[in-house]
Design an enzyme around this catalytic site. Sequence first.
Site, PDB file in Angstrom:
ATOM      1  N   CYS A  72      21.120  44.975  63.100  1.00 19.63           N
ATOM      2  CA  CYS A  72      20.525  43.641  63.267  1.00 19.63           C
ATOM      3  C   CYS A  72      19.258  43.769  64.116  1.00 19.63           C
ATOM      4  CB  CYS A  72      21.493  42.661  63.911  1.00 19.63           C
ATOM      5  SG  CYS A  72      22.981  42.417  62.947  1.00 19.63           S
ATOM      6  N   ALA A 100      15.757  43.208  63.352  1.00 15.35           N
ATOM      7  CA  ALA A 100      14.477  42.489  63.212  1.00 15.35           C
ATOM      8  C   ALA A 100      14.398  41.281  64.155  1.00 15.35           C
ATOM      9  CB  ALA A 100      14.324  42.024  61.765  1.00 15.35           C
ATOM     10  N   ASP A 158      22.908  43.683  68.137  1.00  9.83           N
ATOM     11  CA  ASP A 158      22.360  42.408  68.629  1.00  9.83           C
ATOM     12  C   ASP A 158      22.745  41.378  67.576  1.00  9.83           C
ATOM     13  OD1 ASP A 158      20.920  40.441  69.891  1.00  9.83           O
ATOM     14  OD2 ASP A 158      18.954  41.268  69.395  1.00  9.83           O
ATOM     15  N   GLY A 176      12.513  43.357  65.994  1.00 10.76           N
ATOM     16  CA  GLY A 176      12.284  44.705  66.484  1.00 10.76           C
ATOM     17  C   GLY A 176      12.052  44.897  67.965  1.00 10.76           C
ATOM     18  N   LYS A 183      14.129  45.334  70.369  1.00 10.15           N
ATOM     19  CA  LYS A 183      14.976  46.412  70.906  1.00 10.15           C
ATOM     20  C   LYS A 183      14.697  47.732  70.203  1.00 10.15           C
ATOM     21  CE  LYS A 183      18.064  42.803  72.215  1.00 10.15           C
ATOM     22  NZ  LYS A 183      17.317  41.729  71.502  1.00 10.15           N
ATOM     23  N   CYS A 204      22.188  36.356  72.282  1.00 10.72           N
ATOM     24  CA  CYS A 204      21.383  35.455  73.131  1.00 10.72           C
ATOM     25  C   CYS A 204      22.076  34.084  73.111  1.00 10.72           C
ATOM     26  CB  CYS A 204      19.939  35.376  72.662  1.00 10.72           C
ATOM     27  SG  CYS A 204      19.750  34.942  70.938  1.00 10.72           S
ATOM     28  N   ASP A 209      18.470  45.753  59.070  1.00  8.46           N
ATOM     29  CA  ASP A 209      18.579  44.290  59.062  1.00  8.46           C
ATOM     30  C   ASP A 209      18.717  43.832  57.613  1.00  8.46           C
ATOM     31  OD1 ASP A 209      17.810  42.054  61.441  1.00  8.46           O
ATOM     32  OD2 ASP A 209      17.669  41.309  59.378  1.00  8.46           O
TER      33      ASP A 209
HETATM   34  C1  LIG Z   1      19.438  38.203  67.132  1.00  5.43           C
HETATM   35  S1  LIG Z   1      18.569  38.635  65.724  1.00  5.43           S
HETATM   36  C2  LIG Z   1      18.073  40.285  66.088  1.00  5.43           C
HETATM   37  C3  LIG Z   1      16.927  40.404  67.070  1.00  5.43           C
HETATM   38  C4  LIG Z   1      16.463  41.851  67.226  1.00  5.43           C
HETATM   39  N1  LIG Z   1      17.526  42.731  67.606  1.00  5.43           N
HETATM   40  C5  LIG Z   1      15.347  41.992  68.238  1.00  5.43           C
HETATM   41  O1  LIG Z   1      15.559  42.429  69.377  1.00  5.43           O
HETATM   42  O2  LIG Z   1      14.186  41.704  67.902  1.00  5.43           O
HETATM   43  C6  LIG Z   1      19.861  38.888  64.575  1.00  5.43           C
HETATM   44  C7  LIG Z   1      19.449  39.556  63.273  1.00  5.43           C
HETATM   45  O3  LIG Z   1      20.642  39.761  62.505  1.00  5.43           O
HETATM   46  C8  LIG Z   1      20.253  39.825  61.152  1.00  5.43           C
HETATM   47  N2  LIG Z   1      21.468  39.750  60.321  1.00  5.43           N
HETATM   48  C9  LIG Z   1      22.245  38.664  60.080  1.00  5.43           C
HETATM   49  N3  LIG Z   1      23.289  38.994  59.279  1.00  5.43           N
HETATM   50  C10 LIG Z   1      23.158  40.313  59.009  1.00  5.43           C
HETATM   51  C11 LIG Z   1      23.914  41.247  58.235  1.00  5.43           C
HETATM   52  N4  LIG Z   1      25.017  40.860  57.589  1.00  5.43           N
HETATM   53  N5  LIG Z   1      23.488  42.526  58.186  1.00  5.43           N
HETATM   54  C12 LIG Z   1      22.365  42.915  58.838  1.00  5.43           C
HETATM   55  N6  LIG Z   1      21.613  42.078  59.578  1.00  5.43           N
HETATM   56  C13 LIG Z   1      22.005  40.798  59.666  1.00  5.43           C
HETATM   57  C14 LIG Z   1      19.283  38.682  61.016  1.00  5.43           C
HETATM   58  O4  LIG Z   1      18.443  38.860  59.898  1.00  5.43           O
HETATM   59  C15 LIG Z   1      18.528  38.768  62.353  1.00  5.43           C
HETATM   60  O5  LIG Z   1      17.326  39.466  62.192  1.00  5.43           O
END
Ligand SMILES: C[S@@+](CC[C@H](N)C(=O)[O-])C[C@H]1O[C@@H](n2cnc3c(N)ncnc32)[C@H](O)[C@@H]1O
Length: 428
Positions: free
Chosen positions: A240, A242, A303, A244, A246, A356, A261
């Site tokens: 997860c 995007a 995340d 990006g 982290k 978050c 992601d």
């Molecule tokens: C909290 S955001 C991540 C923020 C990121 N870690 C950062 O620091 O910039 C959660 C992410 O989970 C992704 N997501 C949701 N369901 C998902 C899945 N089943 N598999 C992979 N990614 C998923 C979303 O697209 C979103 O980008």
Amino acid sequence: MAQPAYDARALALRLIDCVLRHQRMLSEALGDEDVESLPPEIKARGQRLAVEVLRHLSRADAAMKPYIQQPVSPPVKAILRLGVVELLALDGAPHGVVNAAVGLTRRHQGTARAKGLVNAILRRVSEDGREAWDKAPAQRMPKWLRGRVGGAFGNAAASAIELAHERGAPLDLSVKGDAAALAEAVGGEVLPTGSVRLAAGTRVSGLPGYDAGDWWVQDAGATLAAKMIGGTGLRVLDLCAAPGGKTMQLAAAGHEVTALDLSGRRLERLRANLERTGLTAQVVTEDALHWEPEAPFDAVLLDAPCSATGTLRRHPDLPHVREADAIKELTQLQAQMLDRAAGFVKPGGQVIYCVCSLLPAEGEAQLAAALERLPELERDAGAEDLPGVPAEWHAPDGGLRLRPDFWAERGGIDGFFVAALRRRGDAG
Ligand SMILES: C[S@@+](CC[C@H](N)C(=O)[O-])C[C@H]1O[C@@H](n2cnc3c(N)ncnc32)[C@H](O)[C@@H]1O
């Protein structure tokens, strides 16, 4: 050249209406075709005004209440709220603010007759509204969220959190190189946890080092997850990932990062961020619930998708859009993702879990349930002992619980929960 269809104030009214009446997020409403094509300065100012009004709805209503003798229509009330916020939160010059509000009222047939009323009410507010504004409580969280936050941390903490939401968020930068040098260059402060903090409202594009990719924007709280991964040169999965924040931290710390992601659109932003900062990661567009890695990783950072209720300082639109019902689905997804993350890591490797969110159901309770459900995982309390983290952030049963009312003297921090786990066994 044709005049834009909206000036900043008219745009703010439209954005507020999208949030309050149509339950749409500001980010979504800003993407509407006719809004997207507006000049950037109108969009930026319109968005700022909308955010300020959403942060101060209850104070604005309290300040105008003594001068409203009979009910006003919703569009007139919206114009009044904007005017009051400009007068009392943004210290706008009374003459200009009142004239602009009257102009907005005149613009549409449905509101034009109220121009005298708007003029009279805003004049009174500009003269005598301050006391009622100051006395009113900060904008309350919606009932479903208030109840849960008050239940978890107490009602006094819930009120302090609401006050922090109203104050908004400073701008935090994560730095690739020397934080002290950047702080000096941009006129910021180095926080005890290493981020560089600038005042709320600082314009990102004007800061030195952006094009060179020396830093990226990331709340100081959100940086703690990647910092819990010890060592360097590890194969780390950012699950997860995007857009990006982290991933960049992990890559800058010298790890070999796989950034996964589900969202191709959000991964575009991750790629652009990597390109700007000159950092590298392997980018994978997959569903974390179905993807299988070729080999287990040394560490996994999860995340997880969450309610984002920790970010209300930046997103006052969110409580008007998000419903309590969504939480159950999210907590189920978080648990499934934790199960997957545990399976992606080598024996002896770390799993860092973060959200978050202000809700214990997405944080503390997920940690407790994972420890019970997944006997192969144990706590990695040592990893949670990070430099600069005050003792009060340590949650009683493990993990760090950050609240927006913490670090009040420094400008607060987003609500966040992060915990370090380790897969039992030898790293081998
Ligand atoms: C909290 S955001 C991540 C923020 C990121 N870690 C950062 O620091 O910039 C959660 C992410 O989970 C992704 N997501 C949701 N369901 C998902 C899945 N089943 N598999 C992979 N990614 C998923 C979303 O697209 C979103 O980008």
